[in-house]
Design an enzyme around this catalytic site. Structure first.
Site, PDB file in Angstrom:
ATOM      1  CG  ASP A 261      -1.770   1.415   1.336  1.00 61.07           C
ATOM      2  OD1 ASP A 261      -1.924   1.984   0.320  1.00 61.07           O
ATOM      3  OD2 ASP A 261      -2.164   1.429   2.302  1.00 61.07           O
ATOM      4  CE  LYS A 268      -0.044   3.670   3.410  1.00 57.21           C
ATOM      5  NZ  LYS A 268      -0.630   4.263   4.428  1.00 57.21           N
ATOM      6  CG  ASP A 279      -2.206  -2.021   4.482  1.00 51.87           C
ATOM      7  OD1 ASP A 279      -2.780  -2.339   5.552  1.00 51.87           O
ATOM      8  OD2 ASP A 279      -2.942  -1.334   3.448  1.00 51.87           O
ATOM      9  NE  ARG A 342     -11.262   3.782   5.426  1.00 49.33           N
ATOM     10  CZ  ARG A 342     -11.091   4.587   6.199  1.00 49.33           C
ATOM     11  NH1 ARG A 342     -12.077   5.452   6.587  1.00 49.33           N
ATOM     12  NH2 ARG A 342      -9.949   4.485   6.901  1.00 49.33           N
TER      13      ARG A 342
END
Length: 484
Positions: A261, A268, A279, A342
């Site tokens: 990720d 990031k 992750d 999510r």
């Protein structure tokens, strides 16, 4: 390494763990080995105090005696007991001993019985003996110790060995998978592990959905995350059937499997980004639980799902401002592409409706906010069903694979409102772990559901960097409890 429970004669072992307490009391096995007053003399001289964490090792003829300080009688807790077990194991690892009799079964853990003494002791040794050197040219020297015998004939201790060996195996498989580098462990590799597990037993079958099948199902939130990567998303479904009633509803376990990720367009920071291979620890933990389940052959129907994906920023990556349509028809405005877990999970949670589950538990390294709230000691628990939440908290307490329940109420849904879509994928700065759970709850209306946020507990940083295998212990204990 082989484990067993047996009151084998202490003199037959190459090494022995025995306990001494702060009041000078020797455990029964320590008394038995103190024939020449060696231990007693060390106590009298002050070289042994019996304090917790104190380890004294000496040789008696061809036997290594590891004297373990166990504090005040009856007052040692679970964490302390694991610590002394690991420290004692460090001492025996340095010897040439091949067989160990662990007589720390004679140490009473506060509010625990012999079953938990053996469970904690075995799991502590398994944790301490873990090595991941697959990608090193020079391998770690193998441990000479081959057999660990817990000094008791109690049937509950034998059951504890059976359970602990399976859980330790599950934890190891989860850690091994999570510690793999992302150039090896991509979504296809993750799915291949499910197929490998299928070959071990007739009780489990594995199926894999690729992006074509996901598109046909309308899983556009999941696919939106994946579209920036050359590595295709893969959804691996492991179906374990061993319930006496073949029509019994399954328990469904879902794991977030972001094999890397980068945050997507919402990139990031570079510092510590290597840790974003972790992750996928939610998926790795589900793989570990399914491994333990195969070992234990519990009389249950369980489905384990690993939602594999990568979140990378290329010219085809999804963007802040995009609106995605999830499998259940809800639209989601993307405000931050780094809130991708999510989006992968919401479609997976809709997908598992087809199994008509008894309950669904998802596990995910979902939010940094959970780490801020609970640190690295407790996983965050959110649930729409109080009974399910209590069962998970009970398993957490039993195993000391700790979790803490966070609230979930209508107010948090207010933070997810969007002027352009049904939902926004983030809810602002406050209560981030809870708003992430609140987001997922919109996709769990048709079954009992709980969510474990393991962002703080799935791996360690610094010198001891590596996956922990949590919450394999918690979830396996939850499944064991369903059989009682």
């Amino acid at each position: 390494m082989k484990y067993s429970a047996n009151s084998t004669a202490l003199s037959q072992a190459n090494a022995v763990f025995v306990a001494v307490f702060e009041d000078g009391t020797l455990s029964p096995s320590a008394q038995q080995l103190d024939t020449q007053n060696k231990i007693s003399d060390l106590i009298k001289s002050g070289d042994i105090s019996g304090k917790i964490d104190e380890i004294t090792a000496f040789r008696r003829q061809n036997q290594h005696i590891i004297v373990v300080g166990a504090g005040k009688p009856g007052e040692i807790n679970e964490r302390q007991f694991k610590q002394i077990s690991q420290k004692a194991f460090q001492a025996v690892k340095a010897t040439s001993a091949q067989t160990l009799v662990n007589a720390l079964t004679e140490v009473s853990i506060k509010d625990r019985d012999l079953y938990w003494n053996v469970r904690f002791g075995l799991e502590a040794i398994a944790t301490e003996s873990y090595v991941f050197d697959r990608f090193k040219s020079k391998k770690t020297d193998p441990i000479k110790l081959q057999n660990v015998i817990f000094h008791t004939d109690d049937k509950q201790a034998q059951l504890a060995v059976q359970h602990a060996v399976a859980i330790a195996s599950g934890v190891k498989s989860a850690r091994d998978l999570a510690n793999c580098p992302p150039n090896v462990c991509n979504p296809s590799y993750l799915a291949a592990q499910a197929k490998t597990l299928e070959k071990r037993t007739a009780l489990l079958t594995a199926a894999v959905l690729g992006e074509k099948e996901m598109a046909e199902l309308g899983m556009h939130a999941y696919l939106g995350v994946s579209q920036g990567s050359k590595n295709e998303a893969q959804l691996a479904v492991m179906t374990y059937k061993n319930h006496p009633n073949p029509h019994a509803k399954p328990i469904v376990l879902v794991g977030k499997g972001l094999t890397f990720d980068a945050g997507g367009i919402s990139l990031k920071p570079a510092a510590d980004m290597d840790e974003m291979k972790y992750d996928m620890c939610g998926a790795a933990s589900i793989f570990g639980v399914m491994n333990a389940l195969v070992e234990l052959q519990l009389p249950l129907n369980v489905i384990g799902v690993m939602a594999g994906c990568e979140n990378l920023p290329d010219g085809n990556a999804y963007r802040p401002g995009d609106i995605l349509t999830a499998m259940n028809g809800l639209t989601v405005e993307v405000l931050n592409t780094d809130a991708e877990g999510r989006l992968v999970l919401c479609d997976t949670l809709t997908y598992v409706e087809r199994f008509e589950p008894e309950c669904v538990i998802d596990v995910a390294t979902l939010t940094g906010a959970c780490v801020v709230a609970l640190g690295q000691h407790n996983s965050g628990l959110i649930a729409t069903d109080d009974a399910l939440a209590e069962q998970l908290l009970q398993a957490s307490q039993q195993t000391q694979d700790k979790a803490w329940r966070l609230p979930l109420s209508e107010e948090y849904q207010e933070q997810l409102k969007s002027p352009f879509a049904d939902l926004a994928n983030i809810g602002g700065r406050w209560g981030g772990a809870i708003t992430a759970g609140a987001f997922l709850s919109n996709f769990t209306k048709k079954y009992r559901w709980a969510h474990l946020d393991i962002a703080g507990t799935a791996w360690l940083q610094g010198a001891n960097k590596g996956a922990t295998g949590r919450p394999v212990g918690l979830l396996t204990q939850f499944l064991i409890n369903q059989c009682r």
